[in-house]
Design a protein around this motif. Structure first.
Motif, mmCIF file in Angstrom:
data_model
loop_
_atom_site.group_PDB
_atom_site.id
_atom_site.type_symbol
_atom_site.label_atom_id
_atom_site.label_comp_id
_atom_site.label_asym_id
_atom_site.label_seq_id
_atom_site.Cartn_x
_atom_site.Cartn_y
_atom_site.Cartn_z
ATOM 1 N N ILE A 23 7.533 -6.966 -0.992
ATOM 2 C CA ILE A 23 7.842 -5.612 -0.515
ATOM 3 C C ILE A 23 8.347 -5.680 0.924
ATOM 4 O O ILE A 23 9.373 -5.089 1.263
ATOM 5 C CB ILE A 23 6.597 -4.700 -0.626
ATOM 6 C CG1 ILE A 23 6.229 -4.508 -2.102
ATOM 7 C CG2 ILE A 23 6.842 -3.358 0.068
ATOM 8 C CD1 ILE A 23 4.874 -3.878 -2.332
ATOM 9 N N THR B 15 8.276 4.454 2.501
ATOM 10 C CA THR B 15 8.294 3.859 1.165
ATOM 11 C C THR B 15 7.615 2.492 1.162
ATOM 12 O O THR B 15 6.857 2.163 0.242
ATOM 13 C CB THR B 15 9.748 3.738 0.655
ATOM 14 O OG1 THR B 15 10.333 5.047 0.647
ATOM 15 C CG2 THR B 15 9.800 3.144 -0.728
ATOM 16 N N THR B 16 7.877 1.714 2.199
ATOM 17 C CA THR B 16 7.224 0.403 2.319
ATOM 18 C C THR B 16 5.714 0.574 2.373
ATOM 19 O O THR B 16 4.973 -0.124 1.674
ATOM 20 C CB THR B 16 7.716 -0.340 3.578
ATOM 21 O OG1 THR B 16 9.123 -0.527 3.483
ATOM 22 C CG2 THR B 16 7.020 -1.682 3.738
ATOM 23 N N LEU C 231 4.436 1.646 -1.171
ATOM 24 C CA LEU C 231 4.461 0.561 -2.168
ATOM 25 C C LEU C 231 3.401 -0.504 -1.869
ATOM 26 O O LEU C 231 2.704 -0.970 -2.772
ATOM 27 C CB LEU C 231 5.844 -0.076 -2.220
ATOM 28 C CG LEU C 231 6.967 0.792 -2.790
ATOM 29 C CD1 LEU C 231 8.315 0.095 -2.612
ATOM 30 C CD2 LEU C 231 6.703 1.136 -4.240
ATOM 31 N N ALA C 232 3.299 -0.876 -0.613
ATOM 32 C CA ALA C 232 2.324 -1.907 -0.241
ATOM 33 C C ALA C 232 0.892 -1.380 -0.383
ATOM 34 O O ALA C 232 0.002 -2.112 -0.821
ATOM 35 C CB ALA C 232 2.580 -2.398 1.178
ATOM 36 N N ASP D 157 -0.119 0.889 -2.493
ATOM 37 C CA ASP D 157 -0.406 0.976 -3.921
ATOM 38 C C ASP D 157 -0.855 -0.376 -4.465
ATOM 39 O O ASP D 157 -1.691 -0.458 -5.352
ATOM 40 C CB ASP D 157 0.836 1.477 -4.666
ATOM 41 C CG ASP D 157 0.551 1.782 -6.121
ATOM 42 O OD1 ASP D 157 -0.457 2.462 -6.395
ATOM 43 O OD2 ASP D 157 1.343 1.349 -6.982
ATOM 44 N N GLN D 158 -0.320 -1.422 -3.902
ATOM 45 C CA GLN D 158 -0.634 -2.770 -4.351
ATOM 46 C C GLN D 158 -1.859 -3.361 -3.648
ATOM 47 O O GLN D 158 -2.666 -4.040 -4.274
ATOM 48 C CB GLN D 158 0.579 -3.674 -4.109
ATOM 49 C CG GLN D 158 0.483 -5.043 -4.702
ATOM 50 C CD GLN D 158 1.754 -5.822 -4.466
ATOM 51 O OE1 GLN D 158 2.067 -6.152 -3.322
ATOM 52 N NE2 GLN D 158 2.481 -6.105 -5.535
ATOM 53 N N GLY E 170 -0.596 -1.421 3.676
ATOM 54 C CA GLY E 170 0.617 -0.605 3.681
ATOM 55 C C GLY E 170 1.052 -0.275 5.096
ATOM 56 O O GLY E 170 2.242 -0.324 5.427
ATOM 57 N N VAL F 297 0.032 7.953 -1.441
ATOM 58 C CA VAL F 297 -0.013 7.229 -2.715
ATOM 59 C C VAL F 297 -1.447 6.995 -3.179
ATOM 60 O O VAL F 297 -1.763 7.161 -4.350
ATOM 61 C CB VAL F 297 0.742 5.898 -2.597
ATOM 62 C CG1 VAL F 297 0.465 4.993 -3.774
ATOM 63 C CG2 VAL F 297 2.229 6.157 -2.498
#
Length: 119
Positions: A4, A43-44, A47-48, A50-51, A57, A116
């Protein structure tokens, strides 16, 4: 998470280069493209987070902001965007700007990551 950060970093550097060329060619202020960078940071972070969680993140977005404000801006300035005629580099101002952008990116990543993970 590494993918990511790497993908977002590559995106912002490529976007800085293309945006710089477009700004020069089409005659618009390069600074109007800032909104895209802000969206990339958020967005970064999302996404991070969420993971790997909100903290990661936030860190991921801050790293992308660091890459954007160093390598990305260096590419843009080399191509002519944002450079004033006969402007001499001022390392103190540049370091402060890099720090500010990195912290702003991390804060936006925190917001994106929080959105998120809240759902």
């Amino acid at each position: 998470m590494l993918w990511i950060v790497a993908g977002a970093s590559l995106f912002v550097v490529a976007f800085d280069a293309l945006g710089s060329l477009a700004a020069r060619r089409l005659g618009f202020p390069y600074a109007v493209l800032t909104v895209v960078s802000l969206l990339v940071y958020g967005t970064t972070g999302a996404l991070a987070a969420d993971q790997s969680g909100v903290t990661m993140g936030t860190l991921a977005a801050g790293i992308v902001g660091l890459v954007d404000s160093t390598l990305g801006w260096a590419v843009s300035r080399k191509l002519g965007a944002g450079r004033l005629p006969n402007e001499a580099p001022r390392p103190g101002v540049s370091a402060g700007t890099v720090l500010l952008v990195s912290l702003l990116a991390a804060a936006i990543g925190l917001v994106g990551g929080s959105v998120v993970t809240a759902g």
